[in-house]
Write an enzyme that holds these catalytic residues in place. Structure first.
Site, PDB file in Angstrom:
ATOM      1  N   ARG A   1       0.848  -1.195   0.000  1.00 11.76           N
ATOM      2  CA  ARG A   1       0.000   0.000   0.000  1.00 11.76           C
ATOM      3  C   ARG A   1       0.882   1.243   0.000  1.00 11.76           C
ATOM      4  NH1 ARG A   1      -3.382   2.801   4.799  1.00 11.76           N
ATOM      5  NH2 ARG A   1      -4.070   4.512   3.498  1.00 11.76           N
TER       6      ARG A   1
ATOM      7  N   HIS B   1      -3.023  10.923   0.998  1.00  6.83           N
ATOM      8  CA  HIS B   1      -2.606  10.614   2.366  1.00  6.83           C
ATOM      9  C   HIS B   1      -2.003  11.893   2.970  1.00  6.83           C
ATOM     10  CE1 HIS B   1      -1.419   7.079   5.136  1.00  6.83           C
ATOM     11  NE2 HIS B   1      -1.087   8.175   5.799  1.00  6.83           N
TER      12      HIS B   1
ATOM     13  N   ASN C   1      -8.367   1.241   9.391  1.00  5.40           N
ATOM     14  CA  ASN C   1      -7.088   1.458  10.073  1.00  5.40           C
ATOM     15  C   ASN C   1      -7.341   1.428  11.576  1.00  5.40           C
ATOM     16  OD1 ASN C   1      -6.215   2.013   7.503  1.00  5.40           O
ATOM     17  ND2 ASN C   1      -5.469   4.078   7.950  1.00  5.40           N
TER      18      ASN C   1
ATOM     19  N   TYR D   1      -5.471   1.009  15.616  1.00  6.31           N
ATOM     20  CA  TYR D   1      -4.253   0.928  16.436  1.00  6.31           C
ATOM     21  C   TYR D   1      -4.503   0.657  17.912  1.00  6.31           C
ATOM     22  CZ  TYR D   1      -1.531   2.633  12.488  1.00  6.31           C
ATOM     23  OH  TYR D   1      -0.922   2.740  11.267  1.00  6.31           O
TER      24      TYR D   1
ATOM     25  N   GLU E   1      -4.355  -0.591   7.841  1.00  7.75           N
ATOM     26  CA  GLU E   1      -3.227  -0.244   8.723  1.00  7.75           C
ATOM     27  C   GLU E   1      -3.442  -0.862  10.098  1.00  7.75           C
ATOM     28  OE1 GLU E   1      -2.092   3.897   9.354  1.00  7.75           O
ATOM     29  OE2 GLU E   1      -2.395   4.291   7.219  1.00  7.75           O
TER      30      GLU E   1
HETATM   31  C1  GAL Z   1      -2.050   6.562  10.857  1.00 12.41           C
HETATM   32  C2  GAL Z   1      -1.551   7.216   9.582  1.00 12.41           C
HETATM   33  C3  GAL Z   1      -0.185   6.780   9.175  1.00 12.41           C
HETATM   34  C4  GAL Z   1       0.762   6.552  10.334  1.00 12.41           C
HETATM   35  C5  GAL Z   1       0.102   5.796  11.462  1.00 12.41           C
HETATM   36  C6  GAL Z   1       0.933   5.651  12.720  1.00 12.41           C
HETATM   37  O1  GAL Z   1      -3.018   7.339  11.461  1.00 12.41           O
HETATM   38  O2  GAL Z   1      -2.441   6.920   8.515  1.00 12.41           O
HETATM   39  O3  GAL Z   1       0.288   7.697   8.230  1.00 12.41           O
HETATM   40  O4  GAL Z   1       1.376   7.695  10.710  1.00 12.41           O
HETATM   41  O5  GAL Z   1      -1.089   6.417  11.827  1.00 12.41           O
HETATM   42  O6  GAL Z   1       0.795   6.740  13.549  1.00 12.41           O
END
Ligand code: GAL
Length: 497
Positions: free
Chosen positions: A92, A137, A326, A328, A393
């Site tokens: 990607r 992006h 995405n 985290y 992501e």
């Molecule tokens: C996401 C973003 C990425 C990268 C990642 C880690 O929000 O799309 O570019 O920075 O976080 O922080």
């Protein structure tokens, strides 16, 4: 007792044997400004990050910038070989709008921009790696920011002109398009200031972000319809959007806490997901009510959240062939009146906390909460009718080091939660993308927060790349289609998890 034992044994066997489905795809991700470098070479125009980091370097924690970054612009062949070594199915990337259209407008197409991406796409396809391409992006051409950036509704048409050029030049090789990366993060980061600020680092709290989001949704839908009408038949690709979602867990089962967590989820994640993926379309009802209520209290003449016409609602609804997700981390939410509004924070009406026992990353906001991933995957399934989800992501930051057991631990646990969502919850998830292919420019975090499976030596002019332990662990998962907690590549010590 005996029955219980049998049950436990069977369960753990089933869990341990969970495999990724045969067609499940694995990839890694980067984005143009974070890795390319070559910020002013061969005709590239200035974008909002170039502009901000050169004028106000102090916005970046370590005072660095993306002028050279990983210099992927000069490493096409070598990087494709590294992708092959990882064994990924897809890569990607994002296109730099200013590299293709230096002024932002289509009046001037930069031949070197077209050449660069053609060579990269050709090298990927020649090596059996599918390109997955984000059109945007976060690196808006500065001349367009001078005209108001995403708060200017005309931006949707300028975006469309750029997108057409991308489809025409690259669409024969791109089977996965992403219109926007994380519009919720982008719009809040651009206009709310604070710890998560992003270029152009403006403050128009409680107002700018919703104007930005409104234009982005229309721009996204235009890009989708253009592809659908004029390119899909010949190019046969899919087009979607990547939305960022944090899971907000109520901090107790009380009605108020459940309501606070749900409201926040809808007002952040649902802000873009509801108009595109829900049956009814439009912003989530709870978001419309809340912002209208707050705006009235603050003496605005109308809601700070713009309204879509019925025609716009149906134009936007259903404009994604898959749900790019995405993810985290997670947090607990409790109801709270946040003063100092108007702001997105006071609109949310909640405050957040994370359990200090959750494994912390190098970025202040990241903690490992795999069950939160499972919860939000289930939530997507139930809320939006079980769409095809591609994790575009997921990753964990540390401060560096090749023996990156904490990153491996994070990916294994999140992948286990994903396997559970597929096999036991019936979620329709078809791919997973590790952020990131290599260490890179982590926005205001500079180079101090490392998300890469590959280390980049930012001191050497060659930007030497070295595979970390996590790169081998990821390759092993892709090869075997399962997670082996005891896997130890040669040259590394066994991780103690
Ligand atoms: C996401 C973003 C990425 C990268 C990642 C880690 O929000 O799309 O570019 O920075 O976080 O922080």
């Amino acid at each position: 007792m005996k029955h219980l034992l049998v049950l436990i044994i069977t369960n753990s066997l089933v869990f341990g044997e969970l495999q990724f489905p045969p067609n499940f795809k694995f990839g890694v991700a980067t984005s143009a400004y974070q890795v390319e470098g070559a910020w002013n070479l061969s005709g590239k125009g200035e974008n909002i990050w170039d502009y901000a980091v050169h004028r106000t370097p102090n916005v970046i924690q370590d005072g660095t910038n993306g002028d050279i970054a990983c210099d992927t612009y000069h490493h096409t062949e070598g990087d494709v070989q590294l992708l092959k070594q990882l064994g990924v199915n897809f890569y990607r990337i994002s296109l730099s709008w200013s590299r293709i259209l230096p002024t932002g407008f289509k009046n001037k197409i930069n031949p070197d921009g077209i050449r660069y991406y053609n060579e990269l796409l050709d090298a990927l396809t020649a090596n059996g790696i599918e390109p997955m391409v984000s059109l945007f992006h976060w690196d808006l051409p500065q001349p367009l920011q001078d005209l108001g950036g995403w708060t200017n509704p005309l931006m949707a048409d300028y975006f469309l002109e750029y997108v057409r050029i991308a489809y025409e030049n690259f669409g024969d090789r791109v089977k996965y398009w992403i219109t926007f990366n994380e519009p919720s993060v982008l719009c809040a980061g651009s206009y709310e200031g604070g710890l998560l600020a992003l270029a152009p680092f403006l403050k128009s709290r409680g107002v700018g972000l919703y104007l930005c989001g409104h234009t982005l949704l229309i721009a996204h839908a235009k890009a989708y319809h253009l592809y659908d009408k004029e390119f899909r038949k010949s190019q046969k690709g899919k087009i979607g959007i990547s939305l960022q979602g944090i899971w907000y867990e109520p901090s107790s089962s009380s009605k108020e806490n459940v309501q606070a967590a749900n409201q926040r989820l809808q007002m952040e994640f649902g802000w873009f997901a509801h108009p595109i993926f829900s049956k009814k379309g439009d912003y989530p009802p709870i978001m419309k009510e809340r912002i209208s209520f707050m705006s009235k209290q603050e003496n605005f003449s109308q809601s700070r959240l713009p309204e879509f016409t019925p025609a716009e609602i149906s134009y936007i609804r259903g404009t994604s062939d898959y749900f790019g997700f995405n993810h985290y981390t997670s947090a607990y939410a409790v109801p709270a009146n946040i003063s100092g509004g108007p702001s997105q924070d006071s609109d949310f009406g909640s405050s957040l906390s994370q359990d200090p026992l959750w494994e912390a990353g190098a970025s202040w906001w990241i903690r490992s909460v795999p069950w939160g991933f499972g919860n939000i995957l289930k939530w997507i399934k139930n809320e939006y009718g079980n769409p095809e989800v591609i994790i575009t992501e997921n990753g964990f930051s540390d401060k560096g080091g090749l023996q990156d057991c904490r990153r491996i631990n994070y990916h294994y646990k999140y992948l286990e939660a994903l396997l559970n969502a597929i096999h036991n919850e019936g979620c329709n998830i078809s791919g997973y993308t590790a952020w990131s292919f290599m260490d890179n420019f982590e926005w205001t975090g500079g180079y101090s927060k490392k998300f890469g499976l590959i280390r980049v030596d930012f001191v050497s002019p060659e930007r030497t790349r070295t595979l970390k332990m996590s790169a081998y662990a990821y390759r092993n998962i892709i090869e075997t289609k399962k997670i082996d907690w005891s896997f130890t590549p040669s040259g590394f010590e066994k991780c103690v998890f």
